[in-house]
Design a protein around this motif. Structure first.
Motif, short mmCIF file in Angstrom:
data_model
loop_
_atom_site.label_atom_id
_atom_site.label_comp_id
_atom_site.label_asym_id
_atom_site.label_seq_id
_atom_site.Cartn_x
_atom_site.Cartn_y
_atom_site.Cartn_z
N ASN A 71 -95.95 -7.03 13.53
CA ASN A 71 -95.13 -8.08 12.91
C ASN A 71 -95.84 -8.68 11.70
OD1 ASN A 71 -93.00 -7.91 14.74
ND2 ASN A 71 -93.87 -9.44 16.11
N ASP A 72 -97.11 -9.02 11.87
CA ASP A 72 -97.87 -9.62 10.77
C ASP A 72 -97.97 -8.67 9.58
OD1 ASP A 72 -98.22 -11.86 12.29
OD2 ASP A 72 -100.28 -11.41 12.88
N ALA A 73 -98.21 -7.39 9.86
CA ALA A 73 -98.35 -6.41 8.78
C ALA A 73 -97.04 -6.27 8.01
CB ALA A 73 -98.78 -5.07 9.35
N PHE A 74 -95.92 -6.19 8.72
CA PHE A 74 -94.62 -6.08 8.05
C PHE A 74 -94.37 -7.30 7.15
CE2 PHE A 74 -92.75 -2.93 11.21
CZ PHE A 74 -92.52 -1.96 10.26
N ARG A 75 -94.65 -8.50 7.67
CA ARG A 75 -94.38 -9.72 6.90
C ARG A 75 -95.31 -9.84 5.70
NH1 ARG A 75 -93.78 -12.42 12.68
NH2 ARG A 75 -91.52 -12.19 12.92
N LYS A 76 -96.56 -9.45 5.86
CA LYS A 76 -97.50 -9.54 4.73
C LYS A 76 -97.13 -8.55 3.63
CE LYS A 76 -101.47 -11.33 7.32
NZ LYS A 76 -102.84 -11.07 7.81
N ILE A 77 -96.67 -7.38 4.01
CA ILE A 77 -96.29 -6.39 3.01
C ILE A 77 -94.97 -6.76 2.34
CG2 ILE A 77 -95.49 -4.00 2.73
CD1 ILE A 77 -97.59 -3.19 4.80
N ALA A 78 -93.98 -7.18 3.13
CA ALA A 78 -92.66 -7.45 2.58
C ALA A 78 -92.62 -8.72 1.74
CB ALA A 78 -91.63 -7.55 3.72
N PHE A 79 -93.18 -9.82 2.26
CA PHE A 79 -93.05 -11.11 1.55
C PHE A 79 -94.26 -11.46 0.71
CE2 PHE A 79 -93.29 -15.71 1.16
CZ PHE A 79 -92.03 -16.00 0.64
N GLU A 80 -95.45 -11.26 1.25
CA GLU A 80 -96.65 -11.67 0.53
C GLU A 80 -97.07 -10.67 -0.54
OE1 GLU A 80 -99.84 -12.87 3.09
OE2 GLU A 80 -98.48 -13.80 4.54
N GLY A 81 -96.52 -9.46 -0.49
CA GLY A 81 -96.82 -8.48 -1.53
C GLY A 81 -98.12 -7.73 -1.32
N LEU A 82 -98.68 -7.79 -0.10
CA LEU A 82 -99.89 -7.03 0.17
C LEU A 82 -99.55 -5.54 0.32
CD1 LEU A 82 -101.75 -9.32 2.73
CD2 LEU A 82 -101.88 -9.33 0.24
N LEU A 97 -91.30 -11.59 23.70
CA LEU A 97 -91.28 -13.05 23.78
C LEU A 97 -92.46 -13.71 23.08
CD1 LEU A 97 -90.21 -13.40 27.54
CD2 LEU A 97 -88.76 -13.67 25.51
N LEU A 98 -93.64 -13.07 23.11
CA LEU A 98 -94.87 -13.75 22.70
C LEU A 98 -95.51 -13.22 21.43
CD1 LEU A 98 -96.57 -14.01 26.22
CD2 LEU A 98 -95.19 -15.75 25.05
N ALA A 99 -95.00 -12.12 20.87
CA ALA A 99 -95.67 -11.48 19.74
C ALA A 99 -95.16 -11.94 18.39
CB ALA A 99 -95.57 -9.96 19.86
N GLY A 100 -94.44 -13.05 18.33
CA GLY A 100 -93.99 -13.58 17.05
C GLY A 100 -92.72 -12.94 16.54
#
Length: 367
Positions: free
Chosen positions: A326-337, A298-301
């Motif tokens: 969650n943040d790591a997955f999104r930064k790697i997938a979308f931001e290209g990190l 519920l709270l981890a985004g």
């Protein structure tokens, strides 16, 4: 001559047997694959349509008027024309409609069209009426600029459009659901497995064999790792090919997400070991596991950004390991990190892993 016992061969045999058991377990398949796939399909088909404002059209409205035709072109508006006046009034009071509009055409003043517009709304639609008024004014102002050119206090330069990637709903939702599937599957399956092995005295029987304890744990971990990696491949593939999920660098991004998946599974299995050690009966496993997984769901985004929560709640959200996965997955997938660019996220997850495995060692019971 005695043949030396092969620990690695025993490990692989245990992994194979455990993997078959996982695949035969409906709950494991549903929580690991079915649950996230259903949500991905739902959010994928919803797409990025944004907010839609439903507006009823009064029966006396001139639908051939210039203003009505312009409003009908607005993608954010859904004009309702197939209901009676009583039905629209009832929907307006209940908030199902944002407003009811009536457009009457007036005699033209020169070449410009002219209309009288009446808007009825209710307090139930207070959250969307300002948006509708903004859309309506925008259409009217655009028409005024076309038919009544006039001087302005400012000159607006053409907007500079920079190249960029479109951030779709699926780009936010898929990493969250992938992370949560890893957490729930690792916690529940590990807890139930080791509790049952202990209750049925299977672990005790292992002591009579030459296999070492660490290879028992590694064998079970390998089975779950293979299963979750296969699930992650399926989830990412459906998101990418069906809904345009962003993988910035293609195959390299995909492989880095799989490495992150493996890292997450290994850490989250520690929570499962803790639950299996604390549980006194099989019926107590779900409540204890839900205490760990539900708040993070519920709270981890997972569905909503942590920034959307109240400021007093955000520090609690920032403690949870699922937030950082969650943040790591999104930064790697979308931001290209790359993995080496998300050191903070990996560090926090690793710290959680160290803490949870220390606790697991202290509470874990082999018999």
């Amino acid at each position: 001559m005695a043949v030396k016992y092969n620990q690695w061969k025993a490990l692989l045999a245990m992994s194979k047997a455990s993997l078959k058991a996982i695949l035969r377990s409906p709950s494991a398949v549903i929580f690991s694959l079915g649950f996230p796939l259903v949500f991905i399909l739902v959010f994928g088909f919803i797409g990025d349509n944004g907010i839609t404002v439903k507006v009823g059209v009064d029966k006396q409205t001139d639908t051939s008027s210039y203003l009505y035709r312009e409003l009908a072109k607005e993608k954010s508006l859904k004009l309702v024309t197939d209901k009676s006046e009583a039905e629209m009034q009832d929907d307006l009071r209940k908030g199902r409609l944002t407003a009811i509009i009536r457009i009457n055409t007036l005699p033209n003043q020169g070449a410009a069209p002219s209309a009288d517009v009446k808007v009825s709304t209710s307090t139930a639609a207070v959250d969307k009426i300002s948006l509708f008024n903004s859309i309506l004014r925008g259409v009217i102002y655009k028409a005024d600029d076309s038919y009544y050119p006039r001087a302005s206090v400012a000159k607006l330069e053409p907007t500079e459009v920079l190249p960029g990637r479109r951030y779709r709903t699926i780009d936010f939702i898929l990493p969250g659901l992938l992370s949560f599937s890893l957490l729930s599957a690792a916690v529940f399956s590990t807890a139930f497995l080791f509790f049952n092995l202990r209750q049925t005295l299977v672990l005790k029987r292992f002591f009579a064999t030459p296999i070492r304890r660490i290879y028992i744990v590694l064998g079970e971990a390998l089975a779950r790792l293979v299963f979750q990696l296969a699930g992650a491949i399926l989830i990412i593939a459906i998101g990418y090919f069906a809904f345009g999920f962003t993988l910035v660098h293609g195959w390299s991004t995909f492989l880095e997400m799989l490495v992150l998946t493996a890292f997450g599974v290994i850490v989250f299995m520690g929570f499962g070991f803790v639950v299996s050690g604390l549980a006194n009966s099989e019926s107590t496993i779900p409540p204890i596991a839900n205490v760990i997984t539900l708040p993070q769901f519920l709270l981890a985004g997972t569905f909503v950004s942590v920034d959307a929560f109240p400021s007093w709640l955000q520090p609690i959200c920032r403690i949870m390991p699922l937030t950082y996965l969650n943040d790591a997955f999104r930064k790697i997938a979308f931001e290209g990190l790359h993995l080496w660019n998300v050191g903070l996220e990996l560090g926090v997850i690793a710290l959680w892993g160290v803490v949870v495995y220390i606790v697991a060692v202290r509470v874990f019971r082999w018999e």
